[in-house]
Write a protein that holds these residues in place. Structure first.
Motif, PDB file in Angstrom:
ATOM      1  N   THR A   1       0.839  -1.191   0.000  1.00 20.34           N
ATOM      2  CA  THR A   1       0.000   0.000   0.000  1.00 20.34           C
ATOM      3  C   THR A   1       0.877   1.245   0.000  1.00 20.34           C
ATOM      4  O   THR A   1       0.379   2.356   0.115  1.00 20.34           O
ATOM      5  CB  THR A   1      -0.931   0.005   1.234  1.00 20.34           C
ATOM      6  OG1 THR A   1      -0.133  -0.099   2.412  1.00 20.34           O
ATOM      7  CG2 THR A   1      -1.911  -1.155   1.176  1.00 20.34           C
ATOM      8  N   ARG A   2       2.197   1.004  -0.119  1.00 19.68           N
ATOM      9  CA  ARG A   2       3.132   2.132  -0.151  1.00 19.68           C
ATOM     10  C   ARG A   2       2.933   2.942  -1.430  1.00 19.68           C
ATOM     11  O   ARG A   2       2.377   2.453  -2.398  1.00 19.68           O
ATOM     12  CB  ARG A   2       4.580   1.620  -0.121  1.00 19.68           C
ATOM     13  CG  ARG A   2       4.895   0.742   1.045  1.00 19.68           C
ATOM     14  CD  ARG A   2       6.304   0.184   0.978  1.00 19.68           C
ATOM     15  NE  ARG A   2       6.548  -0.506  -0.273  1.00 19.68           N
ATOM     16  CZ  ARG A   2       7.667  -0.397  -0.987  1.00 19.68           C
ATOM     17  NH1 ARG A   2       8.645   0.361  -0.585  1.00 19.68           N
ATOM     18  NH2 ARG A   2       7.817  -1.049  -2.109  1.00 19.68           N
ATOM     19  N   GLU A   3       3.454   4.126  -1.428  1.00 18.01           N
ATOM     20  CA  GLU A   3       3.330   4.985  -2.596  1.00 18.01           C
ATOM     21  C   GLU A   3       4.434   4.736  -3.617  1.00 18.01           C
ATOM     22  O   GLU A   3       4.373   5.248  -4.722  1.00 18.01           O
ATOM     23  CB  GLU A   3       3.335   6.450  -2.169  1.00 18.01           C
ATOM     24  CG  GLU A   3       2.117   6.801  -1.331  1.00 18.01           C
ATOM     25  CD  GLU A   3       2.126   8.252  -0.873  1.00 18.01           C
ATOM     26  OE1 GLU A   3       2.845   9.067  -1.452  1.00 18.01           O
ATOM     27  OE2 GLU A   3       1.397   8.544   0.080  1.00 18.01           O
ATOM     28  N   LEU A   4       5.442   3.958  -3.257  1.00 20.30           N
ATOM     29  CA  LEU A   4       6.552   3.692  -4.168  1.00 20.30           C
ATOM     30  C   LEU A   4       6.213   2.545  -5.112  1.00 20.30           C
ATOM     31  O   LEU A   4       5.429   1.662  -4.766  1.00 20.30           O
ATOM     32  CB  LEU A   4       7.817   3.344  -3.377  1.00 20.30           C
ATOM     33  CG  LEU A   4       8.403   4.459  -2.529  1.00 20.30           C
ATOM     34  CD1 LEU A   4       9.572   3.941  -1.700  1.00 20.30           C
ATOM     35  CD2 LEU A   4       8.856   5.615  -3.410  1.00 20.30           C
ATOM     36  N   PRO A   5       6.821   2.539  -6.291  1.00 21.36           N
ATOM     37  CA  PRO A   5       6.612   1.411  -7.212  1.00 21.36           C
ATOM     38  C   PRO A   5       7.098   0.099  -6.593  1.00 21.36           C
ATOM     39  O   PRO A   5       7.971   0.096  -5.718  1.00 21.36           O
ATOM     40  CB  PRO A   5       7.468   1.781  -8.424  1.00 21.36           C
ATOM     41  CG  PRO A   5       7.691   3.248  -8.328  1.00 21.36           C
ATOM     42  CD  PRO A   5       7.678   3.576  -6.866  1.00 21.36           C
ATOM     43  N   THR A   6       6.566  -1.005  -7.060  1.00 20.78           N
ATOM     44  CA  THR A   6       6.999  -2.328  -6.601  1.00 20.78           C
ATOM     45  C   THR A   6       8.495  -2.481  -6.826  1.00 20.78           C
ATOM     46  O   THR A   6       9.025  -2.101  -7.863  1.00 20.78           O
ATOM     47  CB  THR A   6       6.248  -3.426  -7.370  1.00 20.78           C
ATOM     48  OG1 THR A   6       4.862  -3.259  -7.152  1.00 20.78           O
ATOM     49  CG2 THR A   6       6.677  -4.810  -6.918  1.00 20.78           C
ATOM     50  N   GLY A   7       9.177  -3.042  -5.827  1.00 18.96           N
ATOM     51  CA  GLY A   7      10.606  -3.285  -5.933  1.00 18.96           C
ATOM     52  C   GLY A   7      11.477  -2.097  -5.606  1.00 18.96           C
ATOM     53  O   GLY A   7      12.698  -2.180  -5.678  1.00 18.96           O
TER      54      GLY A   7
ATOM     55  N   ASP B   1      17.917   8.669  -7.949  1.00 14.18           N
ATOM     56  CA  ASP B   1      17.327   9.877  -7.374  1.00 14.18           C
ATOM     57  C   ASP B   1      15.814   9.927  -7.580  1.00 14.18           C
ATOM     58  O   ASP B   1      15.106  10.567  -6.810  1.00 14.18           O
ATOM     59  CB  ASP B   1      17.956  11.131  -7.997  1.00 14.18           C
ATOM     60  CG  ASP B   1      19.405  11.302  -7.609  1.00 14.18           C
ATOM     61  OD1 ASP B   1      19.748  10.970  -6.459  1.00 14.18           O
ATOM     62  OD2 ASP B   1      20.193  11.758  -8.451  1.00 14.18           O
ATOM     63  N   ASP B   2      15.338   9.273  -8.632  1.00 15.41           N
ATOM     64  CA  ASP B   2      13.941   9.357  -9.027  1.00 15.41           C
ATOM     65  C   ASP B   2      13.223   8.021  -8.808  1.00 15.41           C
ATOM     66  O   ASP B   2      13.669   6.990  -9.341  1.00 15.41           O
ATOM     67  CB  ASP B   2      13.888   9.747 -10.512  1.00 15.41           C
ATOM     68  CG  ASP B   2      12.485   9.846 -11.053  1.00 15.41           C
ATOM     69  OD1 ASP B   2      11.528   9.967 -10.275  1.00 15.41           O
ATOM     70  OD2 ASP B   2      12.349   9.807 -12.302  1.00 15.41           O
ATOM     71  N   PRO B   3      12.132   7.994  -8.054  1.00 13.50           N
ATOM     72  CA  PRO B   3      11.431   6.729  -7.814  1.00 13.50           C
ATOM     73  C   PRO B   3      10.805   6.149  -9.083  1.00 13.50           C
ATOM     74  O   PRO B   3      10.702   4.924  -9.213  1.00 13.50           O
ATOM     75  CB  PRO B   3      10.366   7.090  -6.777  1.00 13.50           C
ATOM     76  CG  PRO B   3      10.162   8.553  -6.927  1.00 13.50           C
ATOM     77  CD  PRO B   3      11.490   9.108  -7.363  1.00 13.50           C
ATOM     78  N   ILE B   4      10.404   6.997 -10.008  1.00 10.87           N
ATOM     79  CA  ILE B   4       9.817   6.506 -11.260  1.00 10.87           C
ATOM     80  C   ILE B   4      10.877   5.763 -12.079  1.00 10.87           C
ATOM     81  O   ILE B   4      10.625   4.666 -12.599  1.00 10.87           O
ATOM     82  CB  ILE B   4       9.207   7.664 -12.087  1.00 10.87           C
ATOM     83  CG1 ILE B   4       8.150   8.413 -11.275  1.00 10.87           C
ATOM     84  CG2 ILE B   4       8.643   7.148 -13.408  1.00 10.87           C
ATOM     85  CD1 ILE B   4       6.988   7.571 -10.799  1.00 10.87           C
TER      86      ILE B   4
END
Length: 103
Positions: free
Chosen positions: A28-34, A61-64
């Motif tokens: 349920t986190r806001e970060l992408p899987t992995g 540096d970028d979560p995307i």
């Protein structure tokens, strides 16, 4: 939701290594899987479990971007598994594993 019909036409047996590669946590986190945030380095870390070993996919540096790297690594791993198990899995399963990145 809606995918609880278990029958020979909707399910198949997979080698455990493939099943483990496909089963993931539903965060349920806001970060992408992995992708995980490293508070010490204030960067995003990519981690992937491969053959029961945690693989470090780099820090970003970028979560995307980190999510894209994870997706590429997972796709590559699933292709490796598909080719290694090709003679033991159904053709449609092989095709889906090879084309996992296009989902």
């Amino acid at each position: 939701p809606g995918n609880t019909l278990y029958s020979p036409s909707t399910c198949c047996m997979l080698p455990s290594v493939i099943n483990k590669a496909l089963v993931g946590r539903h965060d349920t986190r806001e970060l992408p899987t992995g992708v995980y945030y490293n508070t010490n380095k204030t960067r995003y870390v990519v981690k992937l479990r491969k053959n029961n070993e945690m693989i470090h996919g780099g820090t970003y540096d970028d979560p995307i971007l980190a999510g894209q790297i994870y997706h590429a690594l997972k796709s590559e791993y699933l292709s490796e598994l598909a080719n290694a198990w090709r003679e033991h899995i159904q053709p449609d399963v092989y095709f889906k594993l090879i084309n996992w990145s296009n989902r």
